[in-house]
Design a protein around this motif. Structure first.
Motif, PDB file in Angstrom:
ATOM      1  N   TRP A   9       0.814  -1.214   0.000  1.00  0.00           N
ATOM      2  CA  TRP A   9       0.000   0.000   0.000  1.00  0.00           C
ATOM      3  C   TRP A   9       0.852   1.270   0.000  1.00  0.00           C
ATOM      4  O   TRP A   9       0.329   2.366   0.182  1.00  0.00           O
ATOM      5  N   ASP A  10       2.148   1.130  -0.207  1.00  0.00           N
ATOM      6  CA  ASP A  10       3.051   2.284  -0.135  1.00  0.00           C
ATOM      7  C   ASP A  10       2.684   3.386  -1.114  1.00  0.00           C
ATOM      8  O   ASP A  10       2.895   4.564  -0.836  1.00  0.00           O
ATOM      9  N   ASP A  11       2.171   3.018  -2.276  1.00  0.00           N
ATOM     10  CA  ASP A  11       1.891   4.016  -3.310  1.00  0.00           C
ATOM     11  C   ASP A  11       0.447   4.493  -3.306  1.00  0.00           C
ATOM     12  O   ASP A  11       0.033   5.250  -4.181  1.00  0.00           O
ATOM     13  N   LEU A  12      -0.327   4.085  -2.285  1.00  0.00           N
ATOM     14  CA  LEU A  12      -1.762   4.353  -2.303  1.00  0.00           C
ATOM     15  C   LEU A  12      -2.081   5.846  -2.240  1.00  0.00           C
ATOM     16  O   LEU A  12      -2.928   6.347  -2.985  1.00  0.00           O
ATOM     17  N   THR A  13      -1.396   6.587  -1.352  1.00  0.00           N
ATOM     18  CA  THR A  13      -1.680   8.015  -1.199  1.00  0.00           C
ATOM     19  C   THR A  13      -1.426   8.787  -2.485  1.00  0.00           C
ATOM     20  O   THR A  13      -2.258   9.591  -2.929  1.00  0.00           O
ATOM     21  N   VAL A  14      -0.273   8.524  -3.105  1.00  0.00           N
ATOM     22  CA  VAL A  14       0.062   9.205  -4.355  1.00  0.00           C
ATOM     23  C   VAL A  14      -0.921   8.831  -5.446  1.00  0.00           C
ATOM     24  O   VAL A  14      -1.369   9.682  -6.227  1.00  0.00           O
ATOM     25  N   ILE A  16      -4.028   7.895  -5.105  1.00  0.00           N
ATOM     26  CA  ILE A  16      -5.327   8.511  -4.844  1.00  0.00           C
ATOM     27  C   ILE A  16      -5.321   9.977  -5.243  1.00  0.00           C
ATOM     28  O   ILE A  16      -6.257  10.473  -5.893  1.00  0.00           O
ATOM     29  N   MET A  17      -4.258  10.709  -4.883  1.00  0.00           N
ATOM     30  CA  MET A  17      -4.184  12.132  -5.206  1.00  0.00           C
ATOM     31  C   MET A  17      -4.171  12.343  -6.716  1.00  0.00           C
ATOM     32  O   MET A  17      -4.870  13.223  -7.244  1.00  0.00           O
TER      33      MET A  17
END
Length: 265
Positions: A9-14, A16-17
């Motif tokens: 889930w490391d790339d989830l925030t990027v 989503i944005m």
């Protein structure tokens, strides 16, 4: 200690944005329609052809930019024309590209042609069938991706096609079909499509997944991770819209073969 589970889930925030930004821009273009959606489709199509060129021949970026500019000109003209004879102009960019390449000529020809036809198809789908049905098509593709992403990361399991796309799992693939079926069901509640839209949504979902697989095979063949680095967390436009290309080509085929009349609502 970082677990492999959390790294999923490391790339989830990027992601989503970037997804939110793309959704806002895409939604605005779809809602406004007309020249606004046409410009958006032309831009995305041209960039994807540029990304295709750069994957194949990254040491000659100028030629790629010139081909992208030509794509924008041709597609803009085709949107205004739309005749069968005019559609033959879609072969101009693939043919020119082939004459400039030393390798992967067939690859460039097939993908460049498919990208242009899909871009043209999306514009005419918006004009002929209206906002509601373009929204349906987009939602099927988006929900397929979202359900597939979370199911694949959460459940894992057997790979769908490990030699081509090692990250895709059967759990994610099937979850995408389920998500598409739910989209179809929702559309039965406020349109006159009937239950058939649920099945078509699932088939459309599969067509989109095949578009994704096709681009994955291309990247694997070219030895690249992403088509470009334009979109944080997503790679390039080709990476983001590969499924939409597959779905658009499928719907264009269905509308042509079955002579589906426009409804524009």
């Amino acid at each position: 200690m970082t677990t492999s589970k959390s790294s999923n889930w490391d790339d989830l925030t990027v992601r989503i944005m970037s997804s939110v930004a793309m959704t806002i821009i895409g939604a605005a273009g779809i809602i406004m329609g007309g020249v606004w959606f046409q410009m958006l489709a032309v831009f995305v199509t041209a960039v994807m052809v540029w990304e295709l060129w750069m994957m194949i021949c990254g040491d000659e970026p100028t030629k790629g930019m010139l081909l992208a500019a030509l794509v924008a000109s041709v597609l803009s003209g085709q949107i205004a024309d739309g005749t069968l004879l005019g559609l033959l102009l879609f072969f101009v960019v693939p043919v020119i590209g082939v004459t400039q390449l030393k390798n992967e000529r067939v690859t460039f020809f097939v993908f460049a042609l498919g990208i242009q036809i899909a871009g043209w198809g999306l514009v005419h789908f918006r004009m002929d069938y209206g906002f509601v049905w373009l929204l349906w098509l987009m939602l099927v593709v988006i929900i397929t991706d979202v359900f597939g992403y979370f199911a694949g990361r959460s459940f894992g399991g057997p790979k769908f096609w490990p030699k081509i796309s090692p990250k895709k799992t059967w759990s994610g693939t099937i979850a995408g079909w389920i998500g598409a079926a739910l989209v179809g069901f929702v559309f039965t509640l406020f349109t006159n499509a009937g239950p058939w839209i649920i099945v078509i949504s699932m088939v459309l979902s599969f067509a989109g997944q095949m578009g994704d697989i096709a681009e994955s095979a291309l990247k694997r063949r070219m030895g690249v991770k992403d088509s470009s680095t334009l979109i944080p967390g997503h790679g390039g436009l080709f990476d983001r819209f590969d499924a939409l290309l597959g779905a658009a080509l499928f719907m264009l085929l269905v509308a042509t073969v079955f002579n589906v009349p426009g409804v524009a609502f």
